[in-house]
Enzyme design. Structure first.
Site: not given
Ligand code: G3I
Length: 305
Positions: A127, A170, A206, A235, A237
């Site tokens: 990105e 990517n 996405h 990715e 969906d």
């Molecule tokens: O692990 C912490 C946890 O300890 C904490 O208590 C909690 C409270 O907010 O957050 C947890 O972290 C979260 C993490 O996912 C793990 O679950 C983050 O807040 C959350 O922002 C994070 O979201 C991820 C996101 O990327 C962040 O940018 C999504 O799961 C994940 O599916 C998403 O994936 C991205 C790809 O990497 C890149 N392309 C876009 C795609 C979708 O956004």
């Protein structure tokens, strides 16, 4: 073939899923993963904040859990991701240019060395381009302090570290022909012309009603393939439900199969309840792991039943 992975393999492709380590203990989650998929992408566990939360101190245990599970099942693993502006620990953004350059190269080297031999493709840079019509690079600590050359440097470091891994760029909103995908296209063309190592381009895919499957999706994948790189749907969906969603999934699978260098597809999660789109139903399995019409459409597009 009666699973996504086996049907895709019959077409010379893989079919993967993004996996979260903390769900692997759920019996139905693991059973569905093991039955249907032959590739895995760690959803968050290999990102910079997860593996190098403090400078020079690496913590691989959660990512290792996923890699060990996948490799134990004979699955491929996509590494996601080495250099990205998001999920980047604060210490990285605070560094001055020369320090940032060595931290970036050290991060790539350490992480790729740890997983050497177990990763099929790496998202080396994720990105790096802006949305909208400008075709410009996105502002980030890497872009702002190291300039345009950071992407090339990351790929060169990655190749030197693990020459056997496929190195991908990517991004999202690059799935159809548009200003952003053309900016990425021009970068890849320039890399190929100058011998900068790049093997593949990932199209996140996405999709939702505001960002539907583009009508020129296949043509866009093909123009990248024509540059001499593999393309992967990384990715996937698709927001929606029922037959409309199923039709979209079938179209995406068919677009990949129509491009000989499209080597595989990855969906961004297994059951809807674990999608990053908290309130949506964009995946192939419902919350009880039942196969949705979208699953049936994807399987049948792969030639399975
Ligand atoms: O692990 C912490 C946890 O300890 C904490 O208590 C909690 C409270 O907010 O957050 C947890 O972290 C979260 C993490 O996912 C793990 O679950 C983050 O807040 C959350 O922002 C994070 O979201 C991820 C996101 O990327 C962040 O940018 C999504 O799961 C994940 O599916 C998403 O994936 C991205 C790809 O990497 C890149 N392309 C876009 C795609 C979708 O956004």
């Amino acid at each position: 073939a009666d699973t996504l992975g086996a049907a895709a393999a019959g077409q010379g492709r893989y079919f993967g899923a993004a996996v979260a380590a903390n769900h692997l203990g759920e019996a139905q989650y693991a059973a569905t993963l093991n039955r249907e998929f032959n590739s895995v992408t760690p959803e968050n566990e290999m990102k910079w904040d997860a593996v190098e939360p403090n400078r020079g101190s690496f913590s691989f245990s959660r990512a290792d859990q996923i890699v060990n599970h996948a490799r134990g099942q004979g699955m491929k693993v996509r590494g996601h991701t080495l250099v990205w502006h998001s999920q980047l620990p604060g210490w990285v953004s605070g560094l001055a240019a020369s320090d940032l350059r060595s931290a970036m190269n050290n991060h790539i080297t350490q992480v790729m060395t740890h997983y050497k031999g177990n990763i099929d493709s790496w998202d080396v840079v994720n990105e790096a381009f802006q949305d909208g019509g400008s075709g410009a690079r996105r502002s980030s600590p890497f872009q702002d302090k190291l300039g345009n050359g950071f992407i090339e440097e990351a790929f060169r470091t990655a190749r030197a570290t693990d020459p056997a891994a496929k190195l991908c760029y990517n991004d999202y909103n690059t799935d159809g022909v548009n200003a952003k995908s053309t900016a990425v296209y021009n970068m890849v063309k320039d890399f190929k012309a100058r011998g900068v190592p790049i093997d593949c381009v990932g199209f996140q895919s996405h999709f939702n009603p505001n960002s539907p499957v583009p009508s020129d999706y296949r043509a866009n994948l093909q123009r990248f393939a024509d540059l001499g790189v593999d393309v992967q749907i990384t990715e996937l969906d698709i927001e929606g439900s029922g037959q409309a969603q199923a039709t979209n999934y079938g179209n995406v699978v068919r677009a990949c199969l129509a491009v000989s260098r499209c080597t595989g597809l990855t969906v961004w999660g297994i059951p809807d309840k674990y999608s990053w789109r908290a309130s949506g139903t964009p995946l192939l399995f419902d919350d009880n792991y039942n196969k949705k019409p979208a699953y049936t459409a994807a399987l049948s597009a792969l030639g399975g039943t």
